[in-house]
Write a protein that holds these residues in place. Structure first.
Motif, PDB file in Angstrom:
ATOM      1  N   VAL A 212      -6.959   8.097 -12.934  1.00 18.58           N
ATOM      2  CA  VAL A 212      -7.444   7.283 -11.991  1.00 18.58           C
ATOM      3  C   VAL A 212      -8.566   7.567 -11.151  1.00 18.58           C
ATOM      4  CG1 VAL A 212      -5.448   5.810 -10.120  1.00 18.58           C
ATOM      5  CG2 VAL A 212      -4.383   6.856 -12.270  1.00 18.58           C
ATOM      6  N   ALA A 213      -8.685   8.740 -10.532  1.00 23.93           N
ATOM      7  CA  ALA A 213     -10.619   8.570  -9.646  1.00 23.93           C
ATOM      8  C   ALA A 213     -10.089  10.375  -9.081  1.00 23.93           C
ATOM      9  CB  ALA A 213      -9.388   8.125  -8.198  1.00 23.93           C
ATOM     10  N   GLY A 214     -11.605  10.687  -9.360  1.00 23.35           N
ATOM     11  CA  GLY A 214     -12.057  11.611  -8.990  1.00 23.35           C
ATOM     12  C   GLY A 214     -12.949  11.876  -8.468  1.00 23.35           C
TER      13      GLY A 214
ATOM     14  N   TYR B  61      -6.515  13.457  -1.014  1.00 22.49           N
ATOM     15  CA  TYR B  61      -5.720  11.731  -0.875  1.00 22.49           C
ATOM     16  C   TYR B  61      -5.511  10.396  -1.795  1.00 22.49           C
ATOM     17  CZ  TYR B  61      -4.776  14.410   3.501  1.00 22.49           C
ATOM     18  OH  TYR B  61      -4.552  15.069   4.376  1.00 22.49           O
ATOM     19  N   LEU B  62      -5.011   9.984  -2.450  1.00 23.66           N
ATOM     20  CA  LEU B  62      -5.176   8.197  -2.563  1.00 23.66           C
ATOM     21  C   LEU B  62      -4.516   7.604  -2.004  1.00 23.66           C
ATOM     22  CD1 LEU B  62      -6.283   7.696  -5.319  1.00 23.66           C
ATOM     23  CD2 LEU B  62      -4.520   7.389  -6.383  1.00 23.66           C
ATOM     24  N   GLN B  63      -5.719   6.636  -1.763  1.00 19.15           N
ATOM     25  CA  GLN B  63      -5.577   5.472  -0.801  1.00 19.15           C
ATOM     26  C   GLN B  63      -5.281   4.918  -1.644  1.00 19.15           C
ATOM     27  OE1 GLN B  63      -4.151   4.712   2.443  1.00 19.15           O
ATOM     28  NE2 GLN B  63      -3.354   3.086   1.755  1.00 19.15           N
ATOM     29  N   MET B  64      -3.693   3.674  -1.962  1.00 18.61           N
ATOM     30  CA  MET B  64      -3.809   2.627  -2.849  1.00 18.61           C
ATOM     31  C   MET B  64      -3.639   1.803  -1.983  1.00 18.61           C
ATOM     32  SD  MET B  64      -1.426   4.842  -6.139  1.00 18.61           S
ATOM     33  CE  MET B  64      -0.084   4.491  -5.220  1.00 18.61           C
ATOM     34  N   ASN B  65      -4.057   0.440  -1.849  1.00 18.51           N
ATOM     35  CA  ASN B  65      -4.575  -0.721  -1.309  1.00 18.51           C
ATOM     36  C   ASN B  65      -4.355  -2.407  -2.700  1.00 18.51           C
ATOM     37  OD1 ASN B  65      -4.390   0.328   1.107  1.00 18.51           O
ATOM     38  ND2 ASN B  65      -6.572  -0.102   0.822  1.00 18.51           N
ATOM     39  N   ASN B  66      -3.709  -3.117  -1.911  1.00 21.23           N
ATOM     40  CA  ASN B  66      -3.592  -4.213  -3.214  1.00 21.23           C
ATOM     41  C   ASN B  66      -2.985  -4.007  -3.903  1.00 21.23           C
ATOM     42  OD1 ASN B  66      -3.662  -6.849  -3.730  1.00 21.23           O
ATOM     43  ND2 ASN B  66      -5.933  -6.546  -4.548  1.00 21.23           N
ATOM     44  N   MET B  67      -1.067  -3.328  -3.852  1.00 13.87           N
ATOM     45  CA  MET B  67      -0.847  -2.428  -5.645  1.00 13.87           C
ATOM     46  C   MET B  67      -0.390  -3.634  -6.578  1.00 13.87           C
ATOM     47  SD  MET B  67      -0.110   0.795  -3.945  1.00 13.87           S
ATOM     48  CE  MET B  67       0.290   1.719  -5.670  1.00 13.87           C
ATOM     49  N   LYS B  68      -0.258  -3.373  -7.474  1.00 17.17           N
ATOM     50  CA  LYS B  68      -0.073  -4.116  -8.923  1.00 17.17           C
ATOM     51  C   LYS B  68       1.166  -3.829  -9.535  1.00 17.17           C
ATOM     52  CE  LYS B  68      -4.573  -6.303  -8.729  1.00 17.17           C
ATOM     53  NZ  LYS B  68      -5.599  -6.787 -10.163  1.00 17.17           N
TER      54      LYS B  68
ATOM     55  N   ILE C 120     -10.482   7.666  -2.649  1.00 15.52           N
ATOM     56  CA  ILE C 120     -10.091   9.262  -2.744  1.00 15.52           C
ATOM     57  C   ILE C 120     -10.505   9.694  -2.221  1.00 15.52           C
ATOM     58  CG2 ILE C 120     -11.452   9.449  -5.080  1.00 15.52           C
ATOM     59  CD1 ILE C 120      -9.999  11.604  -6.192  1.00 15.52           C
ATOM     60  N   SER C 121      -9.746  10.839  -1.299  1.00 10.08           N
ATOM     61  CA  SER C 121     -10.584  11.269  -0.617  1.00 10.08           C
ATOM     62  C   SER C 121      -9.872  12.495  -0.703  1.00 10.08           C
ATOM     63  CB  SER C 121     -10.417  10.459   0.902  1.00 10.08           C
ATOM     64  OG  SER C 121      -9.135  10.721   1.305  1.00 10.08           O
ATOM     65  N   ARG C 122     -10.227  13.935   0.325  1.00  9.42           N
ATOM     66  CA  ARG C 122     -10.409  15.161   0.051  1.00  9.42           C
ATOM     67  C   ARG C 122     -10.431  15.342   1.954  1.00  9.42           C
ATOM     68  NH1 ARG C 122     -12.394  18.666  -4.541  1.00  9.42           N
ATOM     69  NH2 ARG C 122     -11.660  20.667  -3.218  1.00  9.42           N
TER      70      ARG C 122
ATOM     71  N   SER D  60       0.811  -1.373  -0.290  1.00  7.97           N
ATOM     72  CA  SER D  60       0.018   0.323   0.133  1.00  7.97           C
ATOM     73  C   SER D  60       1.007   1.302   0.351  1.00  7.97           C
ATOM     74  CB  SER D  60      -0.681  -0.207   1.154  1.00  7.97           C
ATOM     75  OG  SER D  60      -1.483  -1.358   1.523  1.00  7.97           O
ATOM     76  N   LEU D  61       0.153   2.809  -1.362  1.00 13.72           N
ATOM     77  CA  LEU D  61       0.805   3.488  -0.948  1.00 13.72           C
ATOM     78  C   LEU D  61      -0.081   4.477  -0.687  1.00 13.72           C
ATOM     79  CD1 LEU D  61       3.728   3.234  -3.028  1.00 13.72           C
ATOM     80  CD2 LEU D  61       4.352   3.856  -0.628  1.00 13.72           C
ATOM     81  N   ARG D  62      -0.537   5.544   0.187  1.00 19.08           N
ATOM     82  CA  ARG D  62      -0.769   7.121   0.318  1.00 19.08           C
ATOM     83  C   ARG D  62      -0.340   8.101  -0.432  1.00 19.08           C
ATOM     84  NH1 ARG D  62      -4.639  10.270   5.223  1.00 19.08           N
ATOM     85  NH2 ARG D  62      -2.201  11.217   5.867  1.00 19.08           N
TER      86      ARG D  62
END
Length: 116
Positions: A48-50, A80-87, A70-72, A17-19
C-alpha cells in the motif's frame, strides 16, 4: 526481536477517513524502512505505502495515491497511515511492515471495512 502492533482500524462509510498507527518495539526504529500492506478476502497481500527511515522518501500503490498518506514519528517509534476519501475496495486487513537488510517483520493486522 522487533514487534509491531497496529491500531486504528474499524468501519467507515465511503468517503470517510481513518488513521492507522503502528507501534514499533524491540529494535532501533531508524534502522528500518516501514510500510503498510493489505489483504482483502481471497486476495494476496499487496503493498500500500512505504517510507524510508528519514521520511524523505515515500511510495504508494497507484490505487491509493492522492488519498492515503504514510508518515512516521521516530521519537514515538510510530508509523501512521492516514486514509481519506475511502472506497469499498479499501476493505482489507492492514498490516504494518518493518524491513532492514532483507529481513521483514509483520504486525498482527487490523481490519478496515468501508461500507455504507
Amino acid at each position: 526481536q522487533v514487534h509491531l502492533v497496529e491500531s486504528g482500524g474499524g468501519s467507515v462509510q465511503p468517503g470517510g477517513s481513518l488513521r492507522l498507527s503502528c507501534l514499533f518495539s524491540g529494535g532501533t526504529v531508524t534502522d528500518y524502512a516501514m510500510g503498510w500492506f493489505r489483504q482483502a478476502p481471497e486476495k494476496e497481500r499487496e503493498f500500500v505505502a512505504g517510507i524510508n527511515w528519514s521520511s524523505k522518501s515515500t511510495s504508494y500503490e497507484n490505487a491509493v495515491k492522492g488519498r492515503f498518506t504514510i508518515s512516521r514519528d521516530n521519537t514515538k517509534n510510530t508509523v501512521y497511515l492516514q486514509m481519506n476519501n475511502m472506497k469499498s475496495e479499501d476493505t482489507a486487513v492492514y498490516y504494518c511492515n518493518a524491513e532492514a537488510g532483507g529481513t521483514n517483520y509483520w504486525g498482527q493486522g487490523t481490519q478496515v471495512t468501508v461500507s455504507s
